[in-house]
Design a protein around this motif. Structure first.
Motif, PDB file in Angstrom:
ATOM      1  N   LYS A   1     -41.220 -13.462 -20.073  1.00 53.55           N
ATOM      2  CA  LYS A   1     -42.209 -14.120 -19.226  1.00 53.55           C
ATOM      3  C   LYS A   1     -41.743 -14.078 -17.781  1.00 53.55           C
ATOM      4  N   PRO A   2     -42.661 -13.983 -16.814  1.00 50.83           N
ATOM      5  CA  PRO A   2     -44.102 -13.726 -16.998  1.00 50.83           C
ATOM      6  C   PRO A   2     -44.329 -12.276 -17.385  1.00 50.83           C
ATOM      7  N   PHE A   3     -45.391 -12.036 -18.161  1.00 54.43           N
ATOM      8  CA  PHE A   3     -45.639 -10.691 -18.659  1.00 54.43           C
ATOM      9  C   PHE A   3     -47.061 -10.274 -18.319  1.00 54.43           C
ATOM     10  N   SER A   4     -47.278  -8.975 -18.359  1.00 55.73           N
ATOM     11  CA  SER A   4     -48.607  -8.419 -18.130  1.00 55.73           C
ATOM     12  C   SER A   4     -49.391  -8.467 -19.437  1.00 55.73           C
ATOM     13  N   PHE A   5     -50.603  -9.036 -19.382  1.00 58.16           N
ATOM     14  CA  PHE A   5     -51.423  -9.097 -20.585  1.00 58.16           C
ATOM     15  C   PHE A   5     -51.744  -7.690 -21.080  1.00 58.16           C
ATOM     16  N   LEU A   6     -51.988  -6.765 -20.157  1.00 57.95           N
ATOM     17  CA  LEU A   6     -52.280  -5.382 -20.546  1.00 57.95           C
ATOM     18  C   LEU A   6     -51.082  -4.762 -21.257  1.00 57.95           C
ATOM     19  N   GLU A   7     -49.883  -5.069 -20.780  1.00 55.61           N
ATOM     20  CA  GLU A   7     -48.686  -4.543 -21.450  1.00 55.61           C
ATOM     21  C   GLU A   7     -48.566  -5.119 -22.853  1.00 55.61           C
ATOM     22  N   LEU A   8     -48.859  -6.410 -23.000  1.00 48.21           N
ATOM     23  CA  LEU A   8     -48.819  -7.022 -24.322  1.00 48.21           C
ATOM     24  C   LEU A   8     -49.806  -6.337 -25.261  1.00 48.21           C
ATOM     25  N   LEU A   9     -51.032  -6.107 -24.803  1.00 44.03           N
ATOM     26  CA  LEU A   9     -52.034  -5.437 -25.635  1.00 44.03           C
ATOM     27  C   LEU A   9     -51.555  -4.051 -26.069  1.00 44.03           C
ATOM     28  N   THR A  10     -50.969  -3.323 -25.134  1.00 40.47           N
ATOM     29  CA  THR A  10     -50.491  -1.976 -25.440  1.00 40.47           C
ATOM     30  C   THR A  10     -49.378  -2.015 -26.475  1.00 40.47           C
ATOM     31  N   ARG A  11     -48.448  -2.939 -26.305  1.00 37.06           N
ATOM     32  CA  ARG A  11     -47.346  -3.053 -27.263  1.00 37.06           C
ATOM     33  C   ARG A  11     -47.858  -3.487 -28.633  1.00 37.06           C
ATOM     34  N   MET A  12     -48.835  -4.386 -28.647  1.00 36.35           N
ATOM     35  CA  MET A  12     -49.420  -4.814 -29.915  1.00 36.35           C
ATOM     36  C   MET A  12     -50.022  -3.631 -30.659  1.00 36.35           C
ATOM     37  N   GLU A  13     -50.798  -2.819 -29.942  1.00 37.23           N
ATOM     38  CA  GLU A  13     -51.469  -1.687 -30.579  1.00 37.23           C
ATOM     39  C   GLU A  13     -50.449  -0.687 -31.120  1.00 37.23           C
ATOM     40  N   ILE A  14     -49.406  -0.418 -30.336  1.00 38.75           N
ATOM     41  CA  ILE A  14     -48.384   0.541 -30.768  1.00 38.75           C
ATOM     42  C   ILE A  14     -47.680   0.041 -32.019  1.00 38.75           C
ATOM     43  N   ARG A  15     -47.287  -1.239 -32.015  1.00 39.26           N
ATOM     44  CA  ARG A  15     -46.545  -1.784 -33.157  1.00 39.26           C
ATOM     45  C   ARG A  15     -47.422  -1.908 -34.393  1.00 39.26           C
ATOM     46  N   LEU A  16     -48.670  -2.304 -34.221  1.00 39.51           N
ATOM     47  CA  LEU A  16     -49.581  -2.406 -35.356  1.00 39.51           C
ATOM     48  C   LEU A  16     -49.839  -1.038 -35.969  1.00 39.51           C
ATOM     49  N   ASN A  17     -50.034  -0.040 -35.128  1.00 42.48           N
ATOM     50  CA  ASN A  17     -50.287   1.305 -35.632  1.00 42.48           C
ATOM     51  C   ASN A  17     -49.080   1.860 -36.371  1.00 42.48           C
ATOM     52  N   SER A  18     -47.894   1.487 -35.894  1.00 42.66           N
ATOM     53  CA  SER A  18     -46.667   1.952 -36.541  1.00 42.66           C
ATOM     54  C   SER A  18     -46.425   1.246 -37.872  1.00 42.66           C
ATOM     55  N   ARG A  19     -46.636  -0.068 -37.899  1.00 41.48           N
ATOM     56  CA  ARG A  19     -46.353  -0.857 -39.102  1.00 41.48           C
ATOM     57  C   ARG A  19     -47.450  -0.711 -40.147  1.00 41.48           C
ATOM     58  N   PHE A  20     -48.700  -0.623 -39.704  1.00 37.06           N
ATOM     59  CA  PHE A  20     -49.826  -0.544 -40.628  1.00 37.06           C
ATOM     60  C   PHE A  20     -50.636   0.731 -40.350  1.00 37.06           C
ATOM     61  N   PRO A  21     -50.084   1.901 -40.669  1.00 40.21           N
ATOM     62  CA  PRO A  21     -50.795   3.153 -40.356  1.00 40.21           C
ATOM     63  C   PRO A  21     -52.153   3.250 -41.019  1.00 40.21           C
ATOM     64  N   GLN A  22     -52.332   2.520 -42.156  1.00 41.05           N
ATOM     65  CA  GLN A  22     -53.634   2.563 -42.821  1.00 41.05           C
ATOM     66  C   GLN A  22     -54.724   1.980 -41.953  1.00 41.05           C
ATOM     67  N   LYS A  23     -54.362   1.131 -40.978  1.00 37.27           N
ATOM     68  CA  LYS A  23     -55.367   0.555 -40.090  1.00 37.27           C
ATOM     69  C   LYS A  23     -55.902   1.599 -39.118  1.00 37.27           C
ATOM     70  N   ASN A  24     -55.193   2.761 -39.057  1.00 34.22           N
ATOM     71  CA  ASN A  24     -55.674   3.821 -38.192  1.00 34.22           C
ATOM     72  C   ASN A  24     -56.778   4.640 -38.848  1.00 34.22           C
ATOM     73  N   THR A  25     -56.940   4.452 -40.142  1.00 32.70           N
ATOM     74  CA  THR A  25     -57.924   5.239 -40.857  1.00 32.70           C
ATOM     75  C   THR A  25     -59.318   4.957 -40.308  1.00 32.70           C
ATOM     76  N   VAL A  26     -59.991   6.015 -39.916  1.00 34.79           N
ATOM     77  CA  VAL A  26     -61.362   5.885 -39.441  1.00 34.79           C
ATOM     78  C   VAL A  26     -62.288   6.079 -40.632  1.00 34.79           C
ATOM     79  N   VAL A  27     -63.106   5.082 -40.914  1.00 34.53           N
ATOM     80  CA  VAL A  27     -64.032   5.147 -42.034  1.00 34.53           C
ATOM     81  C   VAL A  27     -65.389   5.599 -41.536  1.00 34.53           C
ATOM     82  N   ARG A  28     -65.923   6.617 -42.179  1.00 36.16           N
ATOM     83  CA  ARG A  28     -67.226   7.171 -41.778  1.00 36.16           C
ATOM     84  C   ARG A  28     -68.252   6.974 -42.880  1.00 36.16           C
TER      85      ARG A  28
END
Length: 227
Positions: free
Chosen positions: A105-132
Protein backbone atom coordinates in the motif's frame (compact mmCIF):
# COMPACT_ATOMS: atom_id res chain seq x y z
CA UNK A 1 -16.36 -22.02 -17.19
CA UNK A 2 -20.06 -21.85 -16.54
CA UNK A 3 -20.87 -18.18 -16.83
CA UNK A 4 -20.86 -17.59 -13.08
CA UNK A 5 -18.97 -14.66 -11.59
CA UNK A 6 -15.55 -15.02 -10.05
CA UNK A 7 -15.95 -14.78 -6.27
CA UNK A 8 -13.61 -12.42 -4.39
CA UNK A 9 -13.17 -12.05 -0.62
CA UNK A 10 -11.62 -8.75 0.53
CA UNK A 11 -10.08 -9.03 4.01
CA UNK A 12 -8.97 -5.78 5.65
CA UNK A 13 -9.59 -4.16 9.03
CA UNK A 14 -10.00 -0.74 7.37
CA UNK A 15 -13.59 -0.07 6.31
CA UNK A 16 -12.47 2.45 3.68
CA UNK A 17 -10.28 -0.14 1.95
CA UNK A 18 -13.08 -2.72 1.99
CA UNK A 19 -15.56 -0.23 0.55
CA UNK A 20 -13.12 1.01 -2.12
CA UNK A 21 -12.24 -2.47 -3.33
CA UNK A 22 -15.83 -3.68 -3.21
CA UNK A 23 -17.02 -0.81 -5.38
CA UNK A 24 -14.19 -1.14 -7.88
CA UNK A 25 -14.30 -4.92 -8.19
CA UNK A 26 -18.08 -5.07 -8.50
CA UNK A 27 -17.87 -2.49 -11.29
CA UNK A 28 -15.50 -4.93 -13.03
CA UNK A 29 -18.07 -7.71 -12.76
CA UNK A 30 -16.71 -9.63 -9.78
CA UNK A 31 -18.88 -10.99 -6.97
CA UNK A 32 -17.41 -9.48 -3.79
CA UNK A 33 -17.76 -10.13 -0.07
CA UNK A 34 -15.69 -8.67 2.75
CA UNK A 35 -14.29 -9.58 6.14
CA UNK A 36 -12.64 -7.34 8.73
CA UNK A 37 -10.38 -9.98 10.25
CA UNK A 38 -8.79 -13.35 9.58
CA UNK A 39 -11.20 -15.45 11.61
CA UNK A 40 -14.22 -14.01 9.79
CA UNK A 41 -12.46 -14.66 6.48
CA UNK A 42 -11.88 -18.32 7.34
CA UNK A 43 -15.50 -18.72 8.41
CA UNK A 44 -16.80 -17.22 5.17
CA UNK A 45 -14.42 -19.35 3.15
CA UNK A 46 -15.71 -22.48 4.89
CA UNK A 47 -19.34 -21.52 4.25
CA UNK A 48 -18.93 -20.76 0.54
CA UNK A 49 -15.41 -20.92 -0.96
CA UNK A 50 -14.03 -18.02 -2.97
CA UNK A 51 -11.82 -18.04 -6.06
CA UNK A 52 -9.51 -15.31 -4.80
CA UNK A 53 -8.76 -13.59 -1.48
CA UNK A 54 -7.35 -10.05 -1.27
CA UNK A 55 -5.74 -10.21 2.15
CA UNK A 56 -4.29 -7.46 4.34
CA UNK A 57 -1.29 -8.43 6.47
CA UNK A 58 -1.59 -6.09 9.44
CA UNK A 59 -4.84 -6.96 11.23
CA UNK A 60 -5.73 -7.36 14.91
CA UNK A 61 -5.91 -10.91 16.20
CA UNK A 62 -4.95 -13.32 13.42
CA UNK A 63 -2.64 -11.53 11.00
CA UNK A 64 -2.67 -12.00 7.26
CA UNK A 65 0.29 -14.39 7.26
CA UNK A 66 -1.47 -16.89 9.54
CA UNK A 67 -4.74 -16.49 7.67
CA UNK A 68 -2.97 -17.10 4.36
CA UNK A 69 -1.26 -20.21 5.73
CA UNK A 70 -4.58 -21.68 6.87
CA UNK A 71 -6.33 -20.79 3.62
CA UNK A 72 -3.64 -22.47 1.56
CA UNK A 73 -3.73 -25.61 3.72
CA UNK A 74 -7.42 -26.20 3.08
CA UNK A 75 -8.46 -24.53 -0.17
CA UNK A 76 -7.46 -24.12 -3.77
CA UNK A 77 -7.62 -20.35 -3.75
CA UNK A 78 -5.58 -17.44 -5.09
CA UNK A 79 -4.27 -15.16 -2.32
CA UNK A 80 -2.95 -11.68 -3.01
CA UNK A 81 -1.55 -9.97 0.09
CA UNK A 82 -1.81 -6.23 0.74
CA UNK A 83 0.35 -4.46 3.28
CA UNK A 84 1.95 -1.17 4.21
CA UNK A 85 5.19 -3.09 4.53
CA UNK A 86 7.39 -3.08 1.44
CA UNK A 87 10.50 -4.72 2.89
CA UNK A 88 11.91 -7.57 0.83
CA UNK A 89 11.80 -9.94 3.80
CA UNK A 90 8.07 -9.32 4.24
CA UNK A 91 7.45 -10.18 0.60
CA UNK A 92 9.52 -13.34 0.91
CA UNK A 93 7.68 -14.37 4.07
CA UNK A 94 4.30 -13.96 2.38
CA UNK A 95 5.33 -15.93 -0.68
CA UNK A 96 6.90 -18.70 1.39
CA UNK A 97 3.65 -19.39 3.22
CA UNK A 98 1.80 -19.70 -0.05
CA UNK A 99 0.68 -16.24 -1.15
CA UNK A 100 0.36 -16.00 -4.92
CA UNK A 101 1.24 -12.32 -5.09
CA UNK A 102 2.03 -9.31 -2.93
CA UNK A 103 1.20 -5.59 -3.24
CA UNK A 104 2.39 -2.80 -0.98
CA UNK A 105 0.00 0.00 0.00
CA UNK A 106 -0.73 2.42 -1.52
CA UNK A 107 -1.32 0.42 -4.68
CA UNK A 108 -2.74 1.01 -8.13
CA UNK A 109 -6.20 -0.48 -8.56
CA UNK A 110 -5.38 -1.21 -12.21
CA UNK A 111 -2.26 -3.10 -11.13
CA UNK A 112 -4.33 -5.12 -8.67
CA UNK A 113 -6.83 -6.03 -11.40
CA UNK A 114 -4.02 -7.10 -13.72
CA UNK A 115 -2.37 -9.24 -11.06
CA UNK A 116 -5.72 -10.80 -10.17
CA UNK A 117 -6.38 -11.77 -13.78
CA UNK A 118 -2.89 -13.23 -14.24
CA UNK A 119 -3.06 -15.29 -11.05
CA UNK A 120 -6.61 -16.50 -11.66
CA UNK A 121 -5.76 -17.56 -15.19
CA UNK A 122 -2.70 -19.41 -13.93
CA UNK A 123 -4.42 -21.15 -11.01
CA UNK A 124 -7.74 -21.87 -12.73
CA UNK A 125 -6.94 -22.36 -16.45
CA UNK A 126 -10.39 -23.87 -16.96
CA UNK A 127 -11.83 -20.39 -16.37
CA UNK A 128 -10.13 -19.39 -19.61
CA UNK A 129 -12.31 -21.75 -21.57
CA UNK A 130 -14.52 -19.80 -23.93
CA UNK A 131 -17.93 -21.44 -24.22
CA UNK A 132 -19.73 -20.99 -27.53
CA UNK A 133 -23.39 -21.57 -28.27
CA UNK A 134 -24.67 -20.50 -31.65
CA UNK A 135 -23.61 -16.89 -32.35
CA UNK A 136 -22.78 -16.31 -28.67
CA UNK A 137 -19.58 -16.96 -26.73
CA UNK A 138 -18.81 -16.26 -23.08
CA UNK A 139 -15.32 -15.69 -21.67
CA UNK A 140 -15.84 -15.56 -17.91
CA UNK A 141 -12.17 -14.84 -17.16
CA UNK A 142 -12.46 -11.59 -19.11
CA UNK A 143 -16.13 -10.99 -18.25
CA UNK A 144 -16.88 -10.71 -21.96
CA UNK A 145 -19.73 -11.90 -24.13
CA UNK A 146 -19.37 -11.97 -27.90
CA UNK A 147 -22.27 -11.96 -30.33
CA UNK A 148 -21.50 -12.74 -33.97
CA UNK A 149 -17.79 -12.14 -33.18
CA UNK A 150 -18.46 -8.67 -31.77
CA UNK A 151 -18.02 -7.86 -28.08
CA UNK A 152 -21.21 -6.73 -26.37
CA UNK A 153 -20.92 -3.57 -24.30
CA UNK A 154 -22.69 -4.76 -21.16
CA UNK A 155 -23.07 -3.40 -17.65
CA UNK A 156 -22.22 -5.84 -14.81
CA UNK A 157 -25.93 -6.53 -14.26
CA UNK A 158 -26.58 -7.07 -17.95
CA UNK A 159 -23.63 -9.45 -18.01
CA UNK A 160 -25.05 -11.48 -15.12
CA UNK A 161 -28.46 -11.65 -16.76
CA UNK A 162 -27.02 -12.66 -20.11
CA UNK A 163 -24.88 -15.36 -18.47
CA UNK A 164 -27.95 -16.76 -16.70
CA UNK A 165 -29.83 -17.01 -19.99
CA UNK A 166 -26.72 -18.43 -21.68
CA UNK A 167 -26.28 -21.13 -19.02
CA UNK A 168 -29.92 -22.14 -19.55
CA UNK A 169 -29.94 -21.82 -23.33
CA UNK A 170 -33.22 -22.94 -24.94
CA UNK A 171 -34.76 -23.30 -21.47
CA UNK A 172 -37.34 -20.89 -20.10
CA UNK A 173 -36.04 -19.02 -17.02
CA UNK A 174 -38.75 -17.62 -14.76
CA UNK A 175 -38.81 -13.98 -13.70
CA UNK A 176 -38.49 -15.09 -10.07
CA UNK A 177 -35.35 -17.10 -10.86
CA UNK A 178 -33.88 -14.14 -12.71
CA UNK A 179 -34.53 -11.85 -9.76
CA UNK A 180 -32.96 -14.25 -7.27
CA UNK A 181 -29.93 -15.11 -9.41
CA UNK A 182 -29.16 -11.66 -10.81
CA UNK A 183 -30.29 -9.27 -8.09
CA UNK A 184 -29.99 -11.68 -5.16
CA UNK A 185 -33.33 -10.86 -3.56
CA UNK A 186 -37.04 -10.77 -4.32
CA UNK A 187 -38.29 -7.64 -5.99
CA UNK A 188 -41.82 -6.33 -5.64
CA UNK A 189 -44.06 -8.22 -8.03
CA UNK A 190 -45.12 -4.95 -9.63
CA UNK A 191 -41.54 -4.12 -10.55
CA UNK A 192 -40.66 -4.21 -14.24
CA UNK A 193 -36.89 -4.21 -13.73
CA UNK A 194 -36.49 -7.57 -15.49
CA UNK A 195 -38.43 -6.34 -18.50
CA UNK A 196 -36.27 -3.20 -18.64
CA UNK A 197 -33.04 -5.20 -18.66
CA UNK A 198 -34.39 -7.70 -21.20
CA UNK A 199 -35.28 -4.77 -23.44
CA UNK A 200 -31.76 -3.34 -23.02
CA UNK A 201 -30.20 -6.66 -24.01
CA UNK A 202 -32.43 -6.94 -27.06
CA UNK A 203 -31.41 -3.45 -28.15
CA UNK A 204 -27.72 -4.32 -27.83
CA UNK A 205 -28.29 -7.50 -29.84
CA UNK A 206 -30.43 -5.55 -32.34
CA UNK A 207 -32.94 -8.29 -31.69
CA UNK A 208 -36.01 -6.32 -32.73
CA UNK A 209 -37.89 -9.45 -33.76
CA UNK A 210 -37.06 -11.28 -30.50
CA UNK A 211 -35.31 -14.01 -32.45
CA UNK A 212 -32.80 -14.74 -29.69
CA UNK A 213 -34.34 -13.55 -26.40
CA UNK A 214 -37.89 -14.81 -26.42
CA UNK A 215 -40.69 -14.02 -24.01
CA UNK A 216 -42.76 -16.98 -22.85
CA UNK A 217 -45.76 -15.13 -21.46
CA UNK A 218 -46.72 -16.24 -17.98
CA UNK A 219 -43.48 -18.20 -17.63
CA UNK A 220 -40.35 -16.12 -18.29
CA UNK A 221 -37.61 -15.70 -20.88
CA UNK A 222 -35.26 -17.92 -22.81
CA UNK A 223 -32.23 -17.51 -25.03
CA UNK A 224 -33.12 -19.35 -28.23
CA UNK A 225 -29.94 -20.66 -29.89
CA UNK A 226 -29.43 -23.39 -32.45
CA UNK A 227 -26.21 -25.35 -32.41
Amino acid sequence: MNGKQTRVLVVDDEQSIRDFLTMGLEDEGYSVETAKDGLTALTKMHQNPFDIVILDVMMPGMDGYECCRMLKQKYEVVVIMLTAKDQAEDTVKGLKIGADDYLAKPFSFLELLTRMEIRLNSRFPQKNTVVRKGPFSVDDARHEIMFENEKLDLTPTEYKLMCLLFDNVNIVVSKETIMNQVWGYDYFSSSNVVEVYIRNLREKLQDTEHRYIKTERGFGYKLDVEG
